[in-house]
Design an enzyme around this catalytic site. Structure first.
Site, PDB file in Angstrom:
ATOM      1  N   ARG A 106      34.095 -45.333 -30.474  1.00  0.00           N
ATOM      2  CA  ARG A 106      34.076 -46.793 -30.565  1.00  0.00           C
ATOM      3  C   ARG A 106      34.529 -47.404 -29.244  1.00  0.00           C
ATOM      4  O   ARG A 106      35.679 -47.260 -28.861  1.00  0.00           O
ATOM      5  CB  ARG A 106      35.003 -47.259 -31.683  1.00  0.00           C
ATOM      6  CG  ARG A 106      34.680 -46.685 -33.061  1.00  0.00           C
ATOM      7  CD  ARG A 106      35.746 -47.108 -34.059  1.00  0.00           C
ATOM      8  NE  ARG A 106      35.443 -46.659 -35.414  1.00  0.00           N
ATOM      9  CZ  ARG A 106      35.849 -45.509 -35.931  1.00  0.00           C
ATOM     10  NH1 ARG A 106      36.589 -44.672 -35.197  1.00  0.00           N
ATOM     11  NH2 ARG A 106      35.552 -45.189 -37.173  1.00  0.00           N
ATOM     12  N   CYS A 136      29.174 -41.269 -39.959  1.00  0.00           N
ATOM     13  CA  CYS A 136      30.366 -41.392 -39.123  1.00  0.00           C
ATOM     14  C   CYS A 136      31.425 -42.283 -39.756  1.00  0.00           C
ATOM     15  O   CYS A 136      32.439 -42.583 -39.128  1.00  0.00           O
ATOM     16  CB  CYS A 136      30.009 -41.905 -37.732  1.00  0.00           C
ATOM     17  SG  CYS A 136      29.163 -43.492 -37.726  1.00  0.00           S
ATOM     18  N   GLY A 151      27.060 -45.784 -41.361  1.00  0.00           N
ATOM     19  CA  GLY A 151      28.399 -46.360 -41.325  1.00  0.00           C
ATOM     20  C   GLY A 151      28.752 -46.760 -42.737  1.00  0.00           C
ATOM     21  O   GLY A 151      28.399 -47.858 -43.179  1.00  0.00           O
ATOM     22  N   THR A 152      29.397 -45.860 -43.449  1.00  0.00           N
ATOM     23  CA  THR A 152      29.558 -46.067 -44.900  1.00  0.00           C
ATOM     24  C   THR A 152      30.493 -47.210 -45.251  1.00  0.00           C
ATOM     25  O   THR A 152      30.372 -47.794 -46.332  1.00  0.00           O
ATOM     26  CB  THR A 152      30.067 -44.775 -45.570  1.00  0.00           C
ATOM     27  OG1 THR A 152      31.207 -44.290 -44.850  1.00  0.00           O
ATOM     28  CG2 THR A 152      28.974 -43.721 -45.576  1.00  0.00           C
ATOM     29  N   ASN A 153      31.423 -47.562 -44.368  1.00  0.00           N
ATOM     30  CA  ASN A 153      32.299 -48.693 -44.683  1.00  0.00           C
ATOM     31  C   ASN A 153      31.495 -49.980 -44.842  1.00  0.00           C
ATOM     32  O   ASN A 153      31.608 -50.688 -45.837  1.00  0.00           O
ATOM     33  CB  ASN A 153      33.353 -48.868 -43.586  1.00  0.00           C
ATOM     34  CG  ASN A 153      34.373 -47.762 -43.595  1.00  0.00           C
ATOM     35  OD1 ASN A 153      34.527 -47.062 -44.586  1.00  0.00           O
ATOM     36  ND2 ASN A 153      35.077 -47.593 -42.492  1.00  0.00           N
ATOM     37  N   ASP A 154      30.654 -50.264 -43.820  1.00  0.00           N
ATOM     38  CA  ASP A 154      29.849 -51.478 -43.905  1.00  0.00           C
ATOM     39  C   ASP A 154      28.727 -51.352 -44.919  1.00  0.00           C
ATOM     40  O   ASP A 154      28.419 -52.304 -45.650  1.00  0.00           O
ATOM     41  CB  ASP A 154      29.273 -51.821 -42.531  1.00  0.00           C
ATOM     42  CG  ASP A 154      30.285 -52.511 -41.635  1.00  0.00           C
ATOM     43  OD1 ASP A 154      31.181 -53.178 -42.177  1.00  0.00           O
ATOM     44  OD2 ASP A 154      30.199 -52.367 -40.398  1.00  0.00           O
ATOM     45  N   HIS A 171      16.988 -29.766   2.807  1.00  0.00           N
ATOM     46  CA  HIS A 171      17.291 -28.416   3.257  1.00  0.00           C
ATOM     47  C   HIS A 171      18.768 -28.089   3.079  1.00  0.00           C
ATOM     48  O   HIS A 171      19.140 -26.953   2.757  1.00  0.00           O
ATOM     49  CB  HIS A 171      16.898 -28.256   4.732  1.00  0.00           C
ATOM     50  CG  HIS A 171      15.419 -28.167   4.941  1.00  0.00           C
ATOM     51  ND1 HIS A 171      14.776 -28.806   5.957  1.00  0.00           N
ATOM     52  CD2 HIS A 171      14.462 -27.518   4.242  1.00  0.00           C
ATOM     53  CE1 HIS A 171      13.477 -28.551   5.893  1.00  0.00           C
ATOM     54  NE2 HIS A 171      13.262 -27.775   4.857  1.00  0.00           N
ATOM     55  N   GLU A 189      23.934 -49.523 -41.551  1.00  0.00           N
ATOM     56  CA  GLU A 189      25.109 -50.148 -42.149  1.00  0.00           C
ATOM     57  C   GLU A 189      24.767 -51.274 -43.116  1.00  0.00           C
ATOM     58  O   GLU A 189      25.668 -51.835 -43.750  1.00  0.00           O
ATOM     59  CB  GLU A 189      26.012 -50.715 -41.038  1.00  0.00           C
ATOM     60  CG  GLU A 189      26.510 -49.650 -40.069  1.00  0.00           C
ATOM     61  CD  GLU A 189      27.176 -50.260 -38.854  1.00  0.00           C
ATOM     62  OE1 GLU A 189      28.414 -50.206 -38.788  1.00  0.00           O
ATOM     63  OE2 GLU A 189      26.460 -50.787 -37.980  1.00  0.00           O
TER      64      GLU A 189
END
Length: 774
Positions: free
Chosen positions: A511, A726, A676-679, A416, A654
């Site tokens: 991260r 990313c 995750g284009t780096n990995d 209430h 990745e």
């Protein structure tokens, strides 16, 4: 006739039996499961005060200033003295007792005696909890309890509320419902639509024992959010239920007891009981044609409806409510965009959350704490104070209007106290646990009734932006409008304000390893030295800083993904393995599934953020290879209390293995897949991105890498799974063009590149439209 049976009552009898009585009669007539009972009519009350000659003195005593707490107390006492000090006519006594005696089977029945005012539970006003209710009443006390219900028509809160709503005291009568008790094993409250927004979701709050503990706010109940259309349970919050109310088997009195340890944190409702409640909730709302606030109980496997009234606090499209707002000016910070939450507060450690509870009434306000442990303290509440109390008592309403915010130790969003706070437009946070003992009078805090947080210090709008933010702020007020979302990558929480100023659609990658590495010790050592809760709080603080800056825009936070060589540099890292190539070693989900104790603390941090109201946080798992990785992580999520169906979560793509297994990953229930284009590049091309000897061979735009990305996007579009990128390649125009043409959902870029990517995305989308029509 002093008494009417519920079987003979309908909604048309409001003036005779009051709001509660009319509702119960209507529910009974509709075939819903309602315990049997009768009503001492409102006419009986009116005849009683008039024939006794106390009516004029009674109403004259109500002519007071409702903002004067002392005058309210005096008016209430006068009413009690007049009503309780006057004998009932013999004919009325006998009729009530004769009706009661027919309700017992082998002996005296235990009944609930409930007030039912004729201006109660109306579509445009809620008088919830203003009058008395007595449980487990037997014949000896019945007549006195009826008179106490009559006297409660003139409680301090009822007097104040009627004057504020414009209901003349002399024109409101009161009936009394006498109903067989349901010896509830579990009970609570159900809103058939969201009580603030009206969205089609059923909210159920449940606790052990009698429901009075829930509606009074003396216990923090479990909370269940159910999709009304599909009946799917979207969210379950299991509370620490310390107390329960039940009938004492020896005395028959209602007593408050401690909940047994094994049930304190146990879930109250089963799936079958939720299904039954949802079914009944739909029937009730369909019957009345508008959202309802329903009290219910479960006994011996059966669900009973104890009360139903309209929800009066739903906002319309303009943001106003059906009830009259308080008119109180408040110092508030808008909740949206770059100035969300407490933006503009001091910015140092004093901004940290002191307490968290359940956001029961929306709004963000700052003020001085006023601890209220006794009703006598209400006079000390001044304009602009924040009331902090164990639970909001009915008589606190006048002070609640003076206050800018409410904080309670106990209670849920359907208590209430929460209902009235929403109706008055006063932000409220309930169920904090210990605010009354830990906060002090005069302390300045900021409460967020949306997220359920209490912070130290005063929140103000920022007067001046520092130069790093201005450097990335759009020069024009309108960003390019694109179908493809453009988000931003954030490595450290301190960059959140600058990132938010870009106008990005959210954070595509946050991260958390940078938060962990900044501790200077490994997670294991930090937990050993400071405790798991301290580690969780470090993560919560870091993610919260970003989530709040962007709220309600989504923030995709990735669980820990640091290689062993970085951990070896930290205190406590002596036992880390010496890997020849850490980038292809023990990191990401591999480490998390081996170090489950640390992984679960990370997940606990996400759970706490959800509990704080940061529903814009999304969880992302790094370096997965296959469905086995994802299912194992999902089990840990569920173990700490994260509902993978309710919360948005996904995986990093990745490795070539994860790209090729995307359909199996989608079957695990992920909401998104992020490249995750780096990995992905280094694993596809067998190029160590940290090895200078092969650095010239590292190419995110290599045809094989683009083929993997394109195939994943195509599969995800068919499977209704969002895709994003990313990695750093997301900031390259060539990659942007490729992704937009393939149909990616979002692109996340570095802070300095967001504006360029927005324009590149718009240019590519316009080109695709033109090519299609030419």
């Amino acid at each position: 006739m002093a008494v009417l049976w519920l079987d003979d009552v309908s909604a048309d009898d409001l003036d005779t039996v009051g709001g509660k009585g009319a509702s119960l009669g209507e529910l009974t007539g509709a075939g819903l499961p309602v315990p049997p009972g009768f009503v001492v009519t409102a006419g009986t009350y009116r005849t009683f005060i008039e024939e006794a000659g106390i009516d004029e003195e009674l109403f004259a005593a109500m002519e007071i200033d409702p903002e004067d707490s002392a005058a309210l107390r005096a008016a209430e006492q006068t009413a009690r003295d007049l009503i309780l000090g006057t004998e009932l006519p013999e004919s009325v006594r006998e009729e009530i007792l004769d009706a009661y005696r027919t309700m017992g089977d082998d002996g005296e029945a235990f009944v609930a005696v409930r007030s039912s005012a004729t201006a109660e539970d109306l579509p445009d006003a809620s008088f919830a909890g203003q009058q008395e209710t007595f449980l487990n009443v037997r014949e000896e006390a019945l007549l006195e309890r009826v008179k106490e219900c009559w006297a409660s028509l003139f409680s301090q809160r009822a007097i104040y509320y009627r004057q504020r709503q414009g209901f003349p005291h002399s024109e409101v009568d009161i009936a009394v419902v006498v109903q067989r008790m349901v010896d509830a094993e579990k009970s609570g409250v159900m809103f058939t639509s969201h009580p603030s927004t009206g969205e089609p979701e059923i909210i159920i709050e449940a606790a052990w024992g009698l429901g009075e503990a829930v509606v009074s706010g003396s216990v923090s109940p479990d909370n269940y959010v159910v999709n009304r259309e599909t009946a799917a349970v979207d969210e379950v919050t299991v509370a620490d239920k310390k107390l329960l109310m039940e009938k004492d088997m020896e005395t028959g009195e209602t007593v408050t007891r401690d909940v047994p340890d094994e049930k304190r944190e146990a879930r109250v409702l089963t799936d079958e009981e939720i299904e039954r409640l949802v079914e009944l909730g739909r029937r009730v709302e369909d019957h009345y044609g508008e959202p309802q606030d329903v009290e219910w109980a479960v006994y011996d496997g059966d669900v009973y409806m104890l009360q139903s009234r309209p929800i009066t606090t739903i906002t319309d499209a303009s943001g106003s409510t059906e009830s009259t707002p308080s008119g109180q000016e408040r110092e508030a910070v808008t909740n949206g965009g770059a100035a969300a939450g407490t933006a503009g507060a001091s910015g140092d450690d004093d901004d940290d959350v002191l307490f968290r509870g359940l956001g029961a009434s929306p709004g963000i306000v700052s003020g001085e704490v006023r601890i209220v442990t006794k009703l006598d303290h209400l006079d000390q509440v001044a304009e602009g104070d924040i009331i902090v109390t164990e639970m909001t008592m009915p008589d606190m309403v006048p002070a609640m209007k003076r206050a800018v915010g409410i904080v309670t130790d106990e209670g849920g969003m359907t208590s209430h106290a929460a209902i009235v706070s929403r109706e008055l437009g006063v932000p409220a946070v309930v169920g904090t646990g210990s605010a009354t003992s830990a906060l002090s009078d005069g302390q300045v805090v900021t409460i967020d009734g949306d997220k359920g947080t209490i912070r130290q210090g005063r929140a103000t709008k920022e007067e001046e932006e520092y130069e790093p933010v201005e450097a990335v702020r759009p020069e024009t007020p309108v960003k390019p409008m694109t179908a493809t979302e453009v988000k931003v990558n954030v490595s450290i929480p301190e960059a959140a304000e600058r990132a938010a100023a870009t106008g990005a659609d959210g954070v595509g990658l946050l991260r958390i390893e940078h938060m962990v590495l900044s501790l200077g010790v490994t997670p294991e050592k930090y937990i050993a030295d400071n405790g798991a809760d301290a580690y969780v709080e470090e993560l919560v603080d870091g993610i919260r800083e970003v989530a709040e800056e962007f709220y309600p825009r989504p923030v995709r936070a990735r669980t820990l993904d640091a290689p062993t060589d970085e951990f070896r540099e930290l205190e406590g890292g002596e036992s880390e393995p010496d890997e020849h190539n850490p980038m292809m070693g023990w990191r990401g989900i591999r480490r998390s599934l081996d170090k489950t104790d640390v992984f679960r603390q990370e997940l606990t941090a996400f759970k706490r953020l959800y509990e704080m109201g940061y529903d814009n946080v999304e969880l992302m798992l790094p370096l997965v290879n296959d469905a086995a990785d994802v299912e194992a992580a999902k089990r840990h999520m569920e173990a700490v209390g994260i509902d993978p169906v309710k919360r948005r979560w996904g995986v990093m793509i990745e490795t070539p293995a994860s790209a090729l297994a995307i359909e199996e990953l989608a079957e695990c229930g992920i909401d998104f897949a992020s490249f995750g284009t780096n990995d992905l590049t280094q694993y596809t091309l067998a190029v160590d991105r940290n090895n200078s000897n092969v650095a010239d061979r590292f190419d995110e735009l290599h045809p094989t890498v683009l083929t993997l990305i394109g195939d994943v996007i195509e599969s995800c579009r068919e499977l209704d799974v969002d895709t994003s990128i990313c990695g750093q390649a997301g900031s390259k125009p060539e990659m942007v063009d490729f992704l937009v043409e393939e149909g990616v959902t979002s692109i996340s870029a570095n802070i300095d590149a967001v504006r360029d990517v927005q324009h590149e995305v718009k240019r590519t989308e316009q080109k695709l439209i033109l090519d299609d029509v030419r």
